[in-house]
Design a protein around this motif. Structure first.
Motif, short mmCIF file in Angstrom:
data_model
loop_
_atom_site.label_atom_id
_atom_site.label_comp_id
_atom_site.label_asym_id
_atom_site.label_seq_id
_atom_site.Cartn_x
_atom_site.Cartn_y
_atom_site.Cartn_z
N PHE A 36 0.86 -1.17 0.00
CA PHE A 36 0.00 0.00 0.00
C PHE A 36 0.90 1.23 0.00
CE2 PHE A 36 -3.02 -3.12 1.65
CZ PHE A 36 -4.15 -2.81 0.91
N VAL A 37 0.49 2.23 -0.76
CA VAL A 37 1.26 3.48 -0.81
C VAL A 37 0.36 4.63 -0.42
CG1 VAL A 37 3.00 2.75 -2.48
CG2 VAL A 37 0.81 3.55 -3.32
N SER A 38 0.83 5.46 0.49
CA SER A 38 0.07 6.64 0.91
C SER A 38 0.78 7.89 0.41
CB SER A 38 -0.08 6.68 2.43
OG SER A 38 1.19 6.76 3.06
N PHE A 39 0.01 8.94 0.22
CA PHE A 39 0.53 10.17 -0.35
C PHE A 39 0.15 11.37 0.51
CE2 PHE A 39 -0.24 7.18 -3.79
CZ PHE A 39 0.95 7.23 -4.52
N GLY A 40 0.98 12.40 0.45
CA GLY A 40 0.71 13.63 1.17
C GLY A 40 -0.13 14.60 0.37
N SER A 41 -1.05 14.06 -0.42
CA SER A 41 -1.96 14.87 -1.22
C SER A 41 -3.13 14.01 -1.64
CB SER A 41 -1.26 15.42 -2.48
OG SER A 41 -2.19 16.00 -3.38
N ALA A 42 -4.29 14.62 -1.81
CA ALA A 42 -5.45 13.88 -2.30
C ALA A 42 -5.34 13.66 -3.81
CB ALA A 42 -6.74 14.64 -1.98
N VAL A 43 -4.46 14.43 -4.46
CA VAL A 43 -4.23 14.29 -5.90
C VAL A 43 -2.72 14.39 -6.13
CG1 VAL A 43 -4.85 15.11 -8.21
CG2 VAL A 43 -6.44 15.46 -6.31
N PRO A 44 -1.97 13.30 -5.94
CA PRO A 44 -0.51 13.37 -6.02
C PRO A 44 0.05 13.59 -7.41
CG PRO A 44 -1.23 11.11 -5.71
CD PRO A 44 -2.45 11.96 -5.53
N GLY A 45 -0.74 13.29 -8.44
CA GLY A 45 -0.23 13.41 -9.80
C GLY A 45 0.69 12.26 -10.16
N LEU A 46 0.91 12.05 -11.45
CA LEU A 46 1.75 10.94 -11.89
C LEU A 46 2.31 11.22 -13.26
CD1 LEU A 46 2.80 7.96 -11.74
CD2 LEU A 46 0.61 7.29 -12.79
N GLN A 47 3.61 11.00 -13.43
CA GLN A 47 4.22 11.01 -14.75
C GLN A 47 5.22 9.86 -14.81
OE1 GLN A 47 6.74 14.35 -16.10
NE2 GLN A 47 5.72 14.16 -18.08
#
Length: 209
Positions: A160-171
């Protein structure tokens, strides 16, 4: 006295940044904005907005990278809108890989649930940090830095991966270079890769030109 004055100042400073509302459940019927989705009418908010069951089952890993990412971002989980957090499930079949990629909007924390995962990132000074992780291990990937995850074991892996944003973005780097219409000659000039190899990768990833 100096100390009471500092305390008052600190309290004022903290309160100035305090949330003016308990939550802002995303109204997905409206358009997204740079600051997030508009808030759903509080009278229409229910407990269902704060619960999401979508990451309870494994994703489909029968694909090119033998991996699946099941997100619980704002679009899937409206309750995290504006809270600066989100989570995703990562499933890796044997030999599965999440290619080199970045999250422009957030740092990432990975926790291994099953299997063995080799994970790492590259700093802006081009220093590489990577480690083989086992069940229970965690690793952090600083915001915006290139990083990857690879199933280095002999069985499927889950994390599982958690992020410090509700919309972390991805490229994803590979897709950014080879899954678009950027002319092969420009890709070759900017990456020093062989033209034949670039065309092969474009063919695999759906690019053209």
């Amino acid at each position: 006295m100096l100390i009471p004055s500092l305390v008052v100042f600190s309290l004022l400073f903290v309160s100035s940044f305090a949330s003016v509302q308990d939550f802002c459940v995303a109204d997905l019927k409206q358009s997204d904005t740079p600051s997030g989705f508009p808030c759903k009418d509080p009278k229409k908010v229910t407990e269902a907005d704060f619960v999401y069951s979508g990451i309870g089952k494994a994703g489909n890993t029968t694909n090119l990278i033998k991996a699946a990412v099941t997100p619980a971002f704002t679009a899937q989980f409206p309750g995290v809108n504006g809270l600066g957090i989100s989570i995703a499930r990562l499933d890796l079949a044997v030999g599965g890989v999440i290619p080199m990629h970045t999250h422009p909007g957030a740092s990432e924390l990975l926790v291994v649930i099953e299997g063995t995962i080799c994970a790492g990132f590259i700093s802006s000074a081009n220093t590489v940090y990577f480690k083989t992780l086992n069940k229970g291990d965690i690793m952090v990937f600083p915001q915006g830095l290139l990083h990857f995850q690879l199933n280095s074991g002999k069985s499927s892996a889950q994390a599982f991966v958690s992020f410090g944003s509700a919309v972390p973005g991805l490229q994803i780097t590979d897709f950014a270079l080879f899954a678009n219409e950027l002319p092969t000659e420009l890709v070759a000039a900017t990456t020093f890769l062989d033209v034949a190899q670039i065309k092969k990768l474009k063919g695999v990833l759906g690019g053209s030109n």
